[in-house]
Enzyme design. Structure first.
Site, PDB file in Angstrom:
ATOM      1  N   GLU A  34      41.513  66.288  -7.304  1.00  0.00           N
ATOM      2  CA  GLU A  34      40.833  67.362  -8.034  1.00  0.00           C
ATOM      3  C   GLU A  34      40.719  68.616  -7.171  1.00  0.00           C
ATOM      4  OE1 GLU A  34      40.218  69.106 -10.434  1.00  0.00           O
ATOM      5  OE2 GLU A  34      38.600  68.193 -11.592  1.00  0.00           O
ATOM      6  N   HIS A  86      39.849  60.181 -15.340  1.00  0.00           N
ATOM      7  CA  HIS A  86      39.039  59.053 -14.877  1.00  0.00           C
ATOM      8  C   HIS A  86      37.793  58.866 -15.749  1.00  0.00           C
ATOM      9  CE1 HIS A  86      35.945  61.766 -13.342  1.00  0.00           C
ATOM     10  NE2 HIS A  86      36.933  62.520 -12.912  1.00  0.00           N
TER      11      HIS A  86
END
Length: 355
Positions: free
Chosen positions: A235, A161
């Site tokens: 994550e 990202h």
């Protein structure tokens, strides 16, 4: 015994040359127990879909199954078999009756609609049946010359990202959910522009966190590929260290932090170990390979899940987790072959990222 039946059918022309495919899978082990496929001459999509369902249910009965979960990407067949929609078309009424007679031979049957991407095995069988009916030979499997992997690989384009406020300050950012900064949005746009040149992206798969979703949305808009949120791509949960800098986490928990830097089984207080993340990401990888065999997907995620996928591709040990650096909005590529082989083609490429 409980099994899963994945069924599909198709018609090239509707009506046109048609075929069906069905797979019976052990619900406990995910082992494929039976496959059924056949051409149907000229008929419609819906008739072919019902024929796939009937073939799958018949195979389940023959195997001695007592409970069946049917998964199909035909909303019509699922709703009709669940009793929520009426079977109005004369060509489908006898097929629905035949399917219900098979259902009556089982103790429990449920019907679940799934997206087409999650019905890839049955879809592939149906298409193969239509190809064989039309006399179209299946392509020879691709071989990667000197490494020897066989088959058409699933190609994963791994995209980290873009920038957030926490990444600017180099703070642990796990399950916390900051948005992209202005630069992060520009990084996502740069990655999207690069990936727009890819012509056969089957899907953009993303972590559910906002920083990943926003990056993935830019890619999906640029490529026209569907966006799919996957919980398994989230994550690491950094627990009590969430939002802290490296120095702050070390000062707070010096002994645990020291172990964590070299032991993938050590976890932050209240958080997730790298070993646990590895198991989660491996399950997600297997699911992606099953759903997108031989296709290209963009995987928008975070440092740890991307490292795990590269680690698997390289067949590397845990030291990779501590020695490999991944920049914001960096692109990597790994290909996973149906024979179990893998090939890493690109790591941490950032030439598309604005300065």
């Amino acid at each position: 015994m409980k099994v899963v039946v994945e069924a599909d059918g198709g018609s090239r022309g509707n009506p046109g040359p048609a075929g069906y495919g069905a797979v019976v899978i052990d619900a406990a082990t995910d082992e494929v127990l039976a496959e059924r496929a056949a051409g149907l001459g000229t008929t419609t999509n819906n008739v072919a879909e019902y024929q796939g369902l009937i073939a799958g249910l018949q195979a389940a009965v023959e195997l001695g199954a007592t409970a069946v979960e049917v998964r199909m990407d035909s909303k019509l067949v699922v709703e009709q078999m669940a009793g929520r929609w009426k079977v109005k078309h004369p060509s489908m009424q006898p097929l629905a009756t035949q399917a219900k007679e098979l259902v009556a031979q089982l103790d429990a049957v449920t019907f679940t609609w799934v997206p087409r991407a999650r019905n890839a095995r049955a879809d592939a069988l149906a298409n193969r049946a239509m190809d064989e009916q039309a006399g179209i030979a299946a392509p020879e499997p691709a071989v990667v010359a000197w490494t020897g992997q066989v088959g058409v690989p699933t190609r994963m384009l791994l995209l980290r990202h873009g920038q957030t406020a926490l990444s600017v300050e180099r703070r642990y950012s796990g399950h916390g959910d900051p948005e992209l900064t202005e630069l992060g949005q520009a990084q996502a746009a740069g990655a999207a522009a690069r990936l727009a040149a890819e012509t056969e992206i089957a899907a953009v798969l993303t972590s559910p966190l906002r920083r990943a979703v926003a990056t993935a949305e830019a890619v999906a808009a640029a490529t026209g590929a569907p966006l799919v949120v996957r919980q398994g791509l989230i994550e690491t949960d950094f627990g009590a260290w969430e939002g802290l800098t490296f120095a702050e986490a070390r000062e707070r928990d010096p002994e645990v932090h020291g172990r964590w830097l070299g032991d993938e089984h050590a976890a932050p207080p209240g958080g997730e170990s790298f070993a646990a993340v590895g198991r989660r990401v491996e399950a997600e990888r297997q699911a992606i390979l099953a759903e997108y065999p031989g296709q290209t997907v963009v995987v928008v995620s975070h440092v740890t899940p991307i490292k795990m996928l590269l680690r698997t591709g390289l067949d590397a040990g845990p030291s990779l987790l501590y020695r490999l650096h991944l920049d914001l909005a960096a692109l990597s590529e790994v290909r996973f072959y149906p024979d179990g082989g893998a090939s890493v083609r690109l790591v941490n490429d950032t030439h598309h990222v604005p300065a």
